[in-house]
Design an enzyme around this catalytic site. Structure first.
Site, short mmCIF file in Angstrom:
data_model
loop_
_atom_site.label_atom_id
_atom_site.label_comp_id
_atom_site.label_asym_id
_atom_site.label_seq_id
_atom_site.Cartn_x
_atom_site.Cartn_y
_atom_site.Cartn_z
N CYS A 86 31.23 44.85 66.06
CA CYS A 86 32.29 45.15 65.10
C CYS A 86 33.31 44.02 64.97
O CYS A 86 34.03 43.95 63.97
CB CYS A 86 33.02 46.43 65.49
SG CYS A 86 31.95 47.89 65.47
N HIS A 119 35.32 50.87 57.61
CA HIS A 119 34.90 49.95 58.66
C HIS A 119 33.53 49.40 58.28
O HIS A 119 32.49 49.87 58.74
CB HIS A 119 34.85 50.71 59.99
CG HIS A 119 34.46 49.88 61.18
ND1 HIS A 119 34.50 48.50 61.20
CD2 HIS A 119 34.01 50.27 62.41
CE1 HIS A 119 34.11 48.08 62.38
NE2 HIS A 119 33.80 49.12 63.14
N CYS A 169 37.53 46.85 69.29
CA CYS A 169 36.45 47.20 70.22
C CYS A 169 35.12 46.80 69.60
O CYS A 169 34.97 46.74 68.38
CB CYS A 169 36.47 48.70 70.51
SG CYS A 169 36.34 49.77 69.06
#
Length: 397
Positions: A95, A353, A383
């Site tokens: 990510c 996201h 994260c």
């Protein structure tokens, strides 16, 4: 300016609106190469640059399979009409992939190896579904990895549940945070706060110019009726301490999107008559427990604050990726953060996201917020799959 004194600055930050990452989403009809090419092309146009001036293009992308394989950064450079001599590479730090792209770009500038770089990211979760890469040509979990973790690692949703349990974050607390994310994002959009970075995207249905993932009518009461998303009987037996609080409502949605930041040496920006908007102040990257997986922003924040000589109270805004509501809430509790400074214009629960794109999306939002409020220092941290996290501090100029 000597190489030792070189500073890396952000000159521009752009992104597409966030599209729902499912068939029928506003961006689902656009090939991810062309979506990435759009932000690259407009970055040049907005800043009066020729593509031949770009030393490198670094793009983050998580699911590098199918339409997002074959070094999608290079394909996007070619699709954007850039000079064929412009190189490009694709980065996977899960990510945090485009945040890592920005780190590599800025560090290259500071080392004297780049003058002008575009860093960014792309993810089309409607066309290249989450997890599909792990289903092709065997499992990434090798015999040696199984030997080290015989009980097996878990998906991120279960890690988010473990965090909620360890930090005693109730379902009501998680849902309230999610509803507030939508409220903040909707308010910011209504005030035109994202206008400086949003790039309308031409689609077959017309111009797409508004984040599709923000739901202004979201309430805690409405979220309370959603069922847990990650419970299975096998997982419930393995983790009897969990009461399963993570739902689609307090998680980030599947998202399509692309983003980019234009990074230069401060000297080059001034030479070209472009305004340096912020300088990179500090960087950090850490590994952490791969079972908890999403706790990395906590040690990453501690490391970057130590390196920068700043305290959490010196930072004017923090963008902490809302992969799940439990992540920024646990982070804030551990580092003593001010809730008002945390994702002040909403986070990924509302703004989406788009995995490989999220790092530079957050960076653009952080920059715009500092400019709107007169803040000096901004920090972002994310994260990352496998138990990692990046952290970045920028200083508004």
């Amino acid at each position: 300016m000597s190489i030792a004194a070189r500073t890396a600055v952000i000159v521009d930050a752009v992104r597409t609106p966030s599209g729902r990452g499912k068939p029928g989403g506003a961006l689902s009809g656009i090939h991810p190469v062309d979506l990435a090419a759009h932000v690259l092309r407009v970055t040049l146009e907005r800043n009066g640059l020729e593509s031949s001036q770009i030393d490198d293009v670094l793009l983050g992308c998580v699911s590098q399979v199918g339409e997002q394989t074959m070094n999608i950064a290079r394909q996007a450079v070619l699709a954007a009409g850039f000079d064929e001599r412009v190189p490009a590479t694709t980065i996977d730090r899960q990510c945090g992939s485009s945040q890592q792209a920005a780190h590599f770009a800025a560090q290259g500038v500071m080392a004297g190896q780049y003058d002008i770089v575009i860093a960014g990211g792309i993810e089309s979760m409607s066309r290249v579904p989450l997890g599909i890469a792990a289903s092709v040509a065997g499992s990434p979990f090798s015999p040696a990895l199984h030997e080290r973790y015989p009980a097996g690692l878990v998906n991120q949703g279960v890690s988010a549940e473990l965090i909620a349990s360890r930090w005693d974050l109730s379902r009501e607390t998680l849902d309230a945070f999610a509803a507030e994310s939508h409220r903040r994002a909707a308010d910011a959009a209504a005030q035109g706060r994202f206008a400086s970075q949003l790039l309308p995207v031409p689609t077959d249905a017309g111009e797409f110019a508004v984040d599709e993932t923000v739901r202004p009518a979201t309430t805690e009461a409405g979220l309370s009726g959603l069922a847990p998303a990650f419970r299975t009987d096998a997982l419930a037996e393995r983790f009897p301490e969990l009461d399963w609080r993570i739902t689609p409502g307090n998680s980030s949605p599947l998202t399509d999107g692309a983003s980019a930041v234009l990074i230069m040496s401060e000297q080059k920006a001034i030479e070209l008559g472009l305004r340096p908007r912020a300088r990179f102040h500090a960087f950090a990257v850490v590994g952490d427990d791969p079972l908890m997986m999403l706790t990395g922003p906590i040690p990453a924040t501690r490391r970057i604050l130590e390196r920068s000589g700043l305290g959490i109270e010196d930072v004017d805004a923090y963008e902490v990726n809302e992969a799940f509501a439990s992540v920024p809430l646990a982070w804030a509790a551990e580092v003593g953060a001010d809730a008002a400074k945390l994702n002040p214009w909403g986070g990924a629960i509302a703004l989406g996201h788009a995995l490989g794109s999220s790092g530079t999306r957050l960076l653009g939002t952080l920059l715009a917020y500092l400019e709107a409020t007169g803040g000096r220092y901004g920090m972002q941290t994310m994260c990352e799959g496998g138990g990692m996290a990046n952290a970045t501090i920028i200083e508004r100029l």
